[in-house]
Design a protein around this motif. Structure first.
Motif, PDB file in Angstrom:
ATOM      1  N   CYS A  46       0.824  -1.205   0.000  1.00  0.00           N
ATOM      2  CA  CYS A  46       0.000   0.000   0.000  1.00  0.00           C
ATOM      3  C   CYS A  46       0.856   1.252   0.000  1.00  0.00           C
ATOM      4  O   CYS A  46       1.810   1.343   0.784  1.00  0.00           O
ATOM      5  N   PRO A  47       0.511   2.256  -0.807  1.00  0.00           N
ATOM      6  CA  PRO A  47       1.187   3.546  -0.673  1.00  0.00           C
ATOM      7  C   PRO A  47       0.770   4.189   0.641  1.00  0.00           C
ATOM      8  O   PRO A  47      -0.368   4.003   1.097  1.00  0.00           O
ATOM      9  N   PRO A  48       1.656   4.926   1.290  1.00  0.00           N
ATOM     10  CA  PRO A  48       1.270   5.569   2.551  1.00  0.00           C
ATOM     11  C   PRO A  48       0.238   6.662   2.295  1.00  0.00           C
ATOM     12  O   PRO A  48       0.305   7.372   1.286  1.00  0.00           O
ATOM     13  N   PRO A  49      -0.742   6.815   3.187  1.00  0.00           N
ATOM     14  CA  PRO A  49      -1.696   7.913   3.018  1.00  0.00           C
ATOM     15  C   PRO A  49      -1.013   9.255   3.207  1.00  0.00           C
ATOM     16  O   PRO A  49       0.036   9.354   3.867  1.00  0.00           O
ATOM     17  N   ALA A  50      -1.590  10.285   2.611  1.00  0.00           N
ATOM     18  CA  ALA A  50      -1.038  11.637   2.748  1.00  0.00           C
ATOM     19  C   ALA A  50      -1.348  12.180   4.134  1.00  0.00           C
ATOM     20  O   ALA A  50      -2.107  11.586   4.903  1.00  0.00           O
ATOM     21  N   ALA A  51      -0.749  13.323   4.460  1.00  0.00           N
ATOM     22  CA  ALA A  51      -1.046  13.979   5.731  1.00  0.00           C
ATOM     23  C   ALA A  51      -2.532  14.335   5.778  1.00  0.00           C
ATOM     24  O   ALA A  51      -3.139  14.714   4.768  1.00  0.00           O
ATOM     25  N   ILE A  52      -3.122  14.201   6.943  1.00  0.00           N
ATOM     26  CA  ILE A  52      -4.545  14.496   7.128  1.00  0.00           C
ATOM     27  C   ILE A  52      -4.764  16.004   7.072  1.00  0.00           C
ATOM     28  O   ILE A  52      -4.031  16.786   7.679  1.00  0.00           O
TER      29      ILE A  52
ATOM     30  N   TRP B 202     -11.919   5.931   9.355  1.00  0.00           N
ATOM     31  CA  TRP B 202     -11.444   6.799  10.418  1.00  0.00           C
ATOM     32  C   TRP B 202     -11.746   6.170  11.779  1.00  0.00           C
ATOM     33  O   TRP B 202     -12.749   5.470  11.943  1.00  0.00           O
ATOM     34  N   SER B 203     -10.897   6.458  12.770  1.00  0.00           N
ATOM     35  CA  SER B 203     -11.147   5.981  14.125  1.00  0.00           C
ATOM     36  C   SER B 203     -10.577   6.969  15.131  1.00  0.00           C
ATOM     37  O   SER B 203      -9.628   7.700  14.837  1.00  0.00           O
ATOM     38  N   SER B 204     -11.190   6.996  16.323  1.00  0.00           N
ATOM     39  CA  SER B 204     -10.756   7.859  17.409  1.00  0.00           C
ATOM     40  C   SER B 204     -10.114   7.021  18.498  1.00  0.00           C
ATOM     41  O   SER B 204     -10.605   5.939  18.833  1.00  0.00           O
ATOM     42  N   ALA B 205      -9.023   7.536  19.077  1.00  0.00           N
ATOM     43  CA  ALA B 205      -8.353   6.824  20.165  1.00  0.00           C
ATOM     44  C   ALA B 205      -9.117   6.946  21.470  1.00  0.00           C
ATOM     45  O   ALA B 205      -8.894   6.146  22.383  1.00  0.00           O
ATOM     46  N   ASP B 206     -10.019   7.921  21.574  1.00  0.00           N
ATOM     47  CA  ASP B 206     -10.780   8.111  22.817  1.00  0.00           C
ATOM     48  C   ASP B 206     -12.114   8.774  22.485  1.00  0.00           C
ATOM     49  O   ASP B 206     -12.193   9.998  22.336  1.00  0.00           O
ATOM     50  N   ASN B 207     -13.172   7.961  22.418  1.00  0.00           N
ATOM     51  CA  ASN B 207     -14.494   8.494  22.104  1.00  0.00           C
ATOM     52  C   ASN B 207     -15.059   9.360  23.220  1.00  0.00           C
ATOM     53  O   ASN B 207     -16.064  10.045  23.022  1.00  0.00           O
TER      54      ASN B 207
ATOM     55  N   ASN C  45     -16.790   9.983  12.524  1.00  0.00           N
ATOM     56  CA  ASN C  45     -17.533   9.133  11.609  1.00  0.00           C
ATOM     57  C   ASN C  45     -16.553   8.320  10.769  1.00  0.00           C
ATOM     58  O   ASN C  45     -15.659   8.880  10.135  1.00  0.00           O
ATOM     59  N   ALA C  46     -16.700   7.010  10.789  1.00  0.00           N
ATOM     60  CA  ALA C  46     -15.711   6.124  10.162  1.00  0.00           C
ATOM     61  C   ALA C  46     -15.570   6.365   8.668  1.00  0.00           C
ATOM     62  O   ALA C  46     -14.492   6.156   8.107  1.00  0.00           O
ATOM     63  N   SER C  47     -16.614   6.798   8.001  1.00  0.00           N
ATOM     64  CA  SER C  47     -16.557   6.952   6.548  1.00  0.00           C
ATOM     65  C   SER C  47     -16.374   8.390   6.086  1.00  0.00           C
ATOM     66  O   SER C  47     -15.771   8.630   5.035  1.00  0.00           O
ATOM     67  N   THR C  48     -16.876   9.388   6.862  1.00  0.00           N
ATOM     68  CA  THR C  48     -16.828  10.777   6.403  1.00  0.00           C
ATOM     69  C   THR C  48     -15.700  11.590   7.020  1.00  0.00           C
ATOM     70  O   THR C  48     -15.353  12.658   6.504  1.00  0.00           O
TER      71      THR C  48
ATOM     72  N   THR D 298      -7.153   8.589  13.629  1.00  0.00           N
ATOM     73  CA  THR D 298      -6.360   7.794  12.689  1.00  0.00           C
ATOM     74  C   THR D 298      -7.168   7.477  11.443  1.00  0.00           C
ATOM     75  O   THR D 298      -8.352   7.133  11.526  1.00  0.00           O
ATOM     76  N   TYR D 299      -6.505   7.603  10.294  1.00  0.00           N
ATOM     77  CA  TYR D 299      -7.086   7.159   9.020  1.00  0.00           C
ATOM     78  C   TYR D 299      -6.315   5.929   8.568  1.00  0.00           C
ATOM     79  O   TYR D 299      -5.087   5.964   8.443  1.00  0.00           O
ATOM     80  N   THR D 300      -7.044   4.820   8.335  1.00  0.00           N
ATOM     81  CA  THR D 300      -6.427   3.559   7.937  1.00  0.00           C
ATOM     82  C   THR D 300      -6.926   3.166   6.556  1.00  0.00           C
ATOM     83  O   THR D 300      -8.136   3.108   6.321  1.00  0.00           O
ATOM     84  N   THR D 301      -5.996   2.914   5.625  1.00  0.00           N
ATOM     85  CA  THR D 301      -6.396   2.461   4.295  1.00  0.00           C
ATOM     86  C   THR D 301      -6.909   1.032   4.377  1.00  0.00           C
ATOM     87  O   THR D 301      -6.684   0.336   5.370  1.00  0.00           O
ATOM     88  N   PHE D 302      -7.610   0.581   3.317  1.00  0.00           N
ATOM     89  CA  PHE D 302      -8.233  -0.737   3.398  1.00  0.00           C
ATOM     90  C   PHE D 302      -7.220  -1.871   3.392  1.00  0.00           C
ATOM     91  O   PHE D 302      -7.573  -3.021   3.668  1.00  0.00           O
ATOM     92  N   CYS D 303      -5.949  -1.573   3.166  1.00  0.00           N
ATOM     93  CA  CYS D 303      -4.956  -2.639   3.272  1.00  0.00           C
ATOM     94  C   CYS D 303      -3.977  -2.399   4.416  1.00  0.00           C
ATOM     95  O   CYS D 303      -2.924  -3.017   4.476  1.00  0.00           O
ATOM     96  N   GLY D 304      -4.327  -1.491   5.357  1.00  0.00           N
ATOM     97  CA  GLY D 304      -3.599  -1.426   6.612  1.00  0.00           C
ATOM     98  C   GLY D 304      -2.664  -0.257   6.834  1.00  0.00           C
ATOM     99  O   GLY D 304      -2.249  -0.030   7.975  1.00  0.00           O
ATOM    100  N   ALA D 305      -2.282   0.494   5.800  1.00  0.00           N
ATOM    101  CA  ALA D 305      -1.439   1.667   6.024  1.00  0.00           C
ATOM    102  C   ALA D 305      -2.253   2.737   6.749  1.00  0.00           C
ATOM    103  O   ALA D 305      -3.470   2.838   6.565  1.00  0.00           O
ATOM    104  N   TYR D 306      -1.603   3.544   7.588  1.00  0.00           N
ATOM    105  CA  TYR D 306      -2.365   4.507   8.368  1.00  0.00           C
ATOM    106  C   TYR D 306      -1.562   5.776   8.628  1.00  0.00           C
ATOM    107  O   TYR D 306      -0.343   5.808   8.514  1.00  0.00           O
TER     108      TYR D 306
END
Length: 265
Positions: free
Chosen positions: A118-124, A147-152, A158-161, A175-183
């Protein structure tokens, strides 16, 4: 550059290779298949079957493995390479991450194995401080991830938006995680709201009441014409409901109150 699904002097004489492009423009998949390939210069026979897939749009590279039978190479290199000093290879065929050493220590992966590079994702993007109960939208140019939060308890996302909503003041990793694991991760600051506005919330036309807020450093305002507000003093102008806000100058976070202006009888 090299795409090394199993790089070890493979032998393709009298063997078969297939390729095809599938899908629509923007999300096409190019597949190259090695069918029943063997090992060069070996005294025994071997049969290796695998595919290399290139995904348009996400730039993901996949190695898909079928059967490997007979006198297979003891070890080989699995990875990708852009040049003599720019490559990522697996230390073992079961490893979950590559390194930048030129490893030649992988055995042929088991039938059905899929290795994704996987290519690394760009900066958020879009990361600015957010107030409790308010939202911001984070962005990522590499689509298809989650998308995921370390502390809700501090902020949800929102995981998709990528919409982040503040829950309590603090700092939280999103954290943003690509579908093959890069984050990729960014830290979002959640600022608190002022305390609740206190004071009588009814005023007659031409009269005034004083509203207060115990949180220092704020300014008063209103979005309606039924009243005016000066330093917390609310004066009735016309009949109607009014929204009163107290906004902290350092963070822009606001507490909203309600007031109504009544006709004097």
């Amino acid at each position: 550059g090299l795409l090394m699904a199993f790089w070890k002097d493979l032998y393709g004489v009298a063997k078969t290779a297939y390729y095809q492009t599938s899908g629509t423009a923007g999300s096409r998949v190019f597949t190259f298949e090695y069918a029943d390939w063997s090992r060069c210069c070996s005294s025994g026979s071997a049969s290796m079957n695998f595919q290399i897939k290139l995904y348009e749009g996400t730039n993901i590279v996949e190695f898909v493995y079928g059967s490997g039978l007979g006198s297979l190479p003891t070890t080989a290199t699995i990875g990708i390479c852009n040049g003599l000093a720019d490559y990522q290879t697996l230390p073992l065929e079961t490893s979950s991450a590559t390194n930048n050493s030129f490893n030649s220590t992988c055995t042929f992966p088991s039938n059905g194995s899929v290795l994704s590079f996987c290519p690394p994702p760009a900066a958020i993007g879009g990361n600015v401080p957010v107030c409790v109960a308010q939202s911001i939208t984070l962005t990522e140019s590499l689509t298809g991830g989650s998308w995921s939060s370390a502390d809700n308890a501090i902020a949800t996302v929102n995981a998709s938006t990528g919409v982040v909503t503040g829950v309590a003041d603090g700092i939280v990793d999103i954290t943003y995680t690509t579908f093959c694991g890069a984050y990729v991760t960014t830290s979002v600051t959640v600022n608190p709201l002022p305390a609740a506005i206190a004071g009588f919330n009814h005023v007659c036309i031409g009269s005034s009441v004083l509203l207060t807020d115990v949180t220092p450093g704020g300014t008063w305002g209103t979005s309606t014409s039924a009243v005016t507000v000066t330093s917390g003093t609310v004066t009735g102008v016309s009949v109607g409901a009014a929204s009163i806000n107290y906004t902290l100058t350092t963070t822009g976070c606001s507490e909203i109150g309600r007031a109504s202006c009544r006709k004097r009888v």
